[in-house]
Motif scaffolding. Structure first.
Motif, PDB file in Angstrom:
ATOM      1  N   LYS A  75       0.831  -1.204   0.000  1.00 58.63           N
ATOM      2  CA  LYS A  75       0.000   0.000   0.000  1.00 58.63           C
ATOM      3  C   LYS A  75       0.866   1.255   0.000  1.00 58.63           C
ATOM      4  O   LYS A  75       0.561   2.236  -0.671  1.00 58.63           O
ATOM      5  CB  LYS A  75      -0.927   0.011   1.217  1.00 58.63           C
ATOM      6  N   ASN A  78       2.258   1.701  -3.446  1.00 56.40           N
ATOM      7  CA  ASN A  78       1.205   2.101  -4.379  1.00 56.40           C
ATOM      8  C   ASN A  78       0.854   3.581  -4.258  1.00 56.40           C
ATOM      9  O   ASN A  78       0.377   4.192  -5.217  1.00 56.40           O
ATOM     10  CB  ASN A  78      -0.048   1.256  -4.177  1.00 56.40           C
ATOM     11  N   LYS A  79       1.090   4.183  -3.093  1.00 56.33           N
ATOM     12  CA  LYS A  79       0.811   5.606  -2.905  1.00 56.33           C
ATOM     13  C   LYS A  79       1.720   6.481  -3.768  1.00 56.33           C
ATOM     14  O   LYS A  79       1.416   7.644  -4.006  1.00 56.33           O
ATOM     15  CB  LYS A  79       0.971   5.986  -1.433  1.00 56.33           C
ATOM     16  N   LEU A  80       2.814   5.927  -4.228  1.00 49.35           N
ATOM     17  CA  LEU A  80       3.733   6.690  -5.067  1.00 49.35           C
ATOM     18  C   LEU A  80       3.187   6.928  -6.467  1.00 49.35           C
ATOM     19  O   LEU A  80       3.645   7.813  -7.170  1.00 49.35           O
ATOM     20  CB  LEU A  80       5.080   5.955  -5.177  1.00 49.35           C
ATOM     21  N   GLY A  81       2.226   6.115  -6.871  1.00 49.29           N
ATOM     22  CA  GLY A  81       1.699   6.221  -8.225  1.00 49.29           C
ATOM     23  C   GLY A  81       2.664   5.568  -9.196  1.00 49.29           C
ATOM     24  O   GLY A  81       3.611   4.885  -8.803  1.00 49.29           O
ATOM     25  N   LYS A  82       2.426   5.808 -10.472  1.00 48.02           N
ATOM     26  CA  LYS A  82       3.315   5.216 -11.475  1.00 48.02           C
ATOM     27  C   LYS A  82       4.627   5.975 -11.497  1.00 48.02           C
ATOM     28  O   LYS A  82       4.660   7.199 -11.471  1.00 48.02           O
ATOM     29  CB  LYS A  82       2.667   5.243 -12.854  1.00 48.02           C
ATOM     30  N   VAL A  83       5.704   5.226 -11.532  1.00 47.28           N
ATOM     31  CA  VAL A  83       7.027   5.824 -11.601  1.00 47.28           C
ATOM     32  C   VAL A  83       7.579   5.530 -12.984  1.00 47.28           C
ATOM     33  O   VAL A  83       7.717   4.367 -13.374  1.00 47.28           O
ATOM     34  CB  VAL A  83       7.961   5.239 -10.509  1.00 47.28           C
TER      35      VAL A  83
END
Length: 91
Positions: A75, A78-83
Motif C-alpha cells: 500500500k 502504491n501511494k507513489l503512483g506510477k514511476v
C-alpha cells in the motif's frame, strides 16, 4: 519466564481491556493474539522474538502474520503512483 493465567481469567481481562478501549465489537482471544503479533511486527520486533512471545514451536508458525506487513508495504509503494523509468538513463 512467567506463569500464564487460566484461560477464563485471560478472557475476563480481555473483555475488560476491550470495554475500556471503547471497542463495541466482540474480540476473541485469537483476534487479540493476532493483533498483538502484527503490532509487534509493525513496531519492528524481529520475528524470532514474536515467535517466542507467542509460544510457537517454530518461526514457520509465526510467518503467517507477515502477510499483513507485506500488504502495508505494498500500500505504501502504491501511494507513489506510477514511476516512469527511462532505460536509457539507467545505463
Amino acid at each position: 519466564m512467567f506463569d500464564l493465567p487460566h484461560k477464563g481469567t485471560a478472557r475476563k481481562h480481555l473483555a475488560r481491556w476491550v470495554k475500556n478501549a471503547g471497542i463495541k465489537k466482540s474480540i476473541t482471544w485469537h483476534c487479540a493474539r493476532h493483533s498483538f503479533a502484527v503490532n509487534l511486527l509493525n513496531a519492528g520486533t524481529d520475528i524470532k522474538t514474536v515467535s517466542s512471545l507467542l509460544g510457537h514451536a517454530s518461526i514457520k508458525m509465526t510467518e503467517k502474520y507477515l502477510h499483513v506487513i507485506d500488504q502495508r508495504k505494498q500500500k505504501a509503494i502504491n501511494k507513489l503512483g506510477k514511476v516512469a523509468f527511462d532505460t536509457e538513463t539507467a545505463k
